[in-house]
Design an enzyme around this catalytic site. Structure first.
Site, PDB file in Angstrom:
ATOM      1  CG  HIS A  50      -1.968  -0.995  -7.492  1.00  0.00           C
ATOM      2  ND1 HIS A  50      -2.431  -0.304  -6.489  1.00  0.00           N
ATOM      3  CD2 HIS A  50      -2.312  -2.124  -7.001  1.00  0.00           C
ATOM      4  CE1 HIS A  50      -2.858  -0.998  -5.491  1.00  0.00           C
ATOM      5  NE2 HIS A  50      -2.988  -2.010  -5.695  1.00  0.00           N
TER       6      HIS A  50
ATOM      7  NE  ARG B 269      -4.298  -1.477  -0.042  1.00  0.00           N
ATOM      8  CZ  ARG B 269      -4.225  -2.356  -0.918  1.00  0.00           C
ATOM      9  NH1 ARG B 269      -3.193  -2.900  -1.671  1.00  0.00           N
ATOM     10  NH2 ARG B 269      -5.201  -3.363  -0.786  1.00  0.00           N
TER      11      ARG B 269
ATOM     12  CD  GLU C 143      -2.183   3.199  -5.992  1.00  0.00           C
ATOM     13  OE1 GLU C 143      -3.108   2.312  -6.119  1.00  0.00           O
ATOM     14  OE2 GLU C 143      -1.139   2.913  -5.530  1.00  0.00           O
TER      15      GLU C 143
END
Length: 389
Positions: free
Chosen positions: A374, A313, A342
């Site tokens: 990601h 994270r 993000e």
């Protein structure tokens, strides 16, 4: 004491509160007035949203379907090509199996927030991804529109206000483990790219520059001290992979794993990891206690030249501290698949747009950072698991 009769023209929503609890919050007349004003505004706002949305779309709140069968209507937010390509065949296959239950999934590329929640009016469920914002306001609108179920097509649910969901009668489900191997293997890929300057070397070679200099110099991982902070399923797999390099393995977690210990890993404090580790993998969930695990106060404790890898994270790292540590040389390199801000950018194409986030721009321009958007989870096996779940 004044009384009023309230008559609902159609179905009504009724809050049931214990008498003593209601009296406790209504003893103060000013408090009572403010509470009634707030409830009135909320009800008016919600009813207007639902009425306007239903008028625009022509949908009806509730279950769809004909005859004895049931059709569950699902609104899928933050849809990109891979979502449609993988969900549509599986939904078609499910619907052709002859079951009474059918699925109807509609898609929007917009992310969930309080403004886009009205898209789901008349739907039974919503399908969300990591950057959809299921806060209290958005959940309220979903609930007023008839949504009863939130399906996360990911493991994380930190952007879902679970307390508000429970209060509104919304069930929340997630994919608990789609492919821990995918994320662990991606973390190793980032380490090797950062350490051996693969991203720099690849660009050079494609420009026909075949020279070698200190800008491409890496180090042996064998014999180095590597720390894994967070030894859940993914962390344990990562420990197994990295132990094959012949490293001195350190670990940190509030719950110690026997499997990690059997691999030769030693559990130590965070402070000991900062002091000893040549490489630190951040594999923890994002919680209040883990937010900004790497911060300005930690920088002086880190071993000079440490490589940081984060595939968990973005909020585990204070971006300002990361940039400062890279400039000072305390942090030798960093591999990131996540970024704390993000949400606005990841899973979007900004190649022809201006990025206003100065810290993101600074990281993109730093050749000691290898960043992916990601995608650590993004393997065929993982997607198959997400869709089937």
């Amino acid at each position: 004491m004044a009384f009023a009769n309230v008559i609902a023209g159609k179905d009504a929503k009724v809050w049931i509160v214990r008498g003593e609890e209601f009296r406790a919050i209504t003893e103060n007349p000013q408090h009572t007035t403010e509470m009634m004003n707030l409830l009135t505004r909320l009800l008016r706002k919600a009813s207007k949203i639902v009425r306007a949305t239903l008028n625009e779309t022509g949908v009806r709140v509730g279950r769809s379907g004909e005859g004895t069968g049931r059709t569950i209507k699902i609104m899928c937010y933050d849809t990109t090509s891979w979502v449609r390509e993988n969900f549509e065949p599986q939904i078609e296959k499910f619907n052709n199996e002859g079951k009474d239950l059918k699925l109807q999934m509609d898609y929007t590329s917009d992310r969930l927030d309080v403004k886009t929640a009205k898209y789901a009016a008349g739907y039974d469920a919503v399908c969300l991804f990591v950057n959809d914002n299921a806060d209290t306001s958005a959940l309220w609108v979903l609930s007023m529109g008839g949504v009863k179920f939130i399906a996360m097509r990911c493991a994380g649910f930190d952007r879902v206000d679970t307390k508000a969901a429970k209060a509104l009668g919304l069930s929340v489900a997630r994919v608990p483990a789609y492919s821990p191997y995918a994320v662990a293997e991606h973390a190793i890929s980032l380490l090797m790219a950062v350490n051996r300057k693969i991203h720099i070397a690849s660009v050079r070679v494609k420009m026909a520059n075949f020279s070698l200099d200190s800008g491409l110099l890496g180090m042996d991982i064998h014999g180095k001290t590597v720390a894994v902070m967070g030894t859940g399923k993914i962390g344990q797999i990562l420990c197994k992979i990295i132990s094959g390099f012949g490293v001195n393995l350190l670990a940190y977690d509030v719950f110690e794993s026997d499997e990690v210990k059997n691999l030769g890993g030693t559990y130590v404090s965070k402070e000991e990891i900062y002091k000893q580790a040549d490489v630190i993998f951040l594999m923890m969930p994002l919680l209040p206690a883990t937010t900004h695990t790497i911060n300005e106060d930690v920088l002086p404790m880190l071993k000079k030249g440490v490589i940081l890898i984060n595939t968990s994270r973005g909020g585990l790292i204070d971006t300002n501290a990361l940039i400062s540590g890279l400039h000072s040389g305390i942090i030798g390199g960093c591999g990131l698949d996540v970024y704390e801000n993000e949400g606005e950018y990841f899973f979007q194409d900004y190649s022809s747009k201006s990025i206003k986030d100065e810290r993101l721009v600074a990281m993109l321009g730093n050749n000691r950072i290898v960043m992916t958007a990601h995608q650590a989870f993004f393997t065929k096996e993982a997607i198959d698991k997400i869709v089937s779940t």
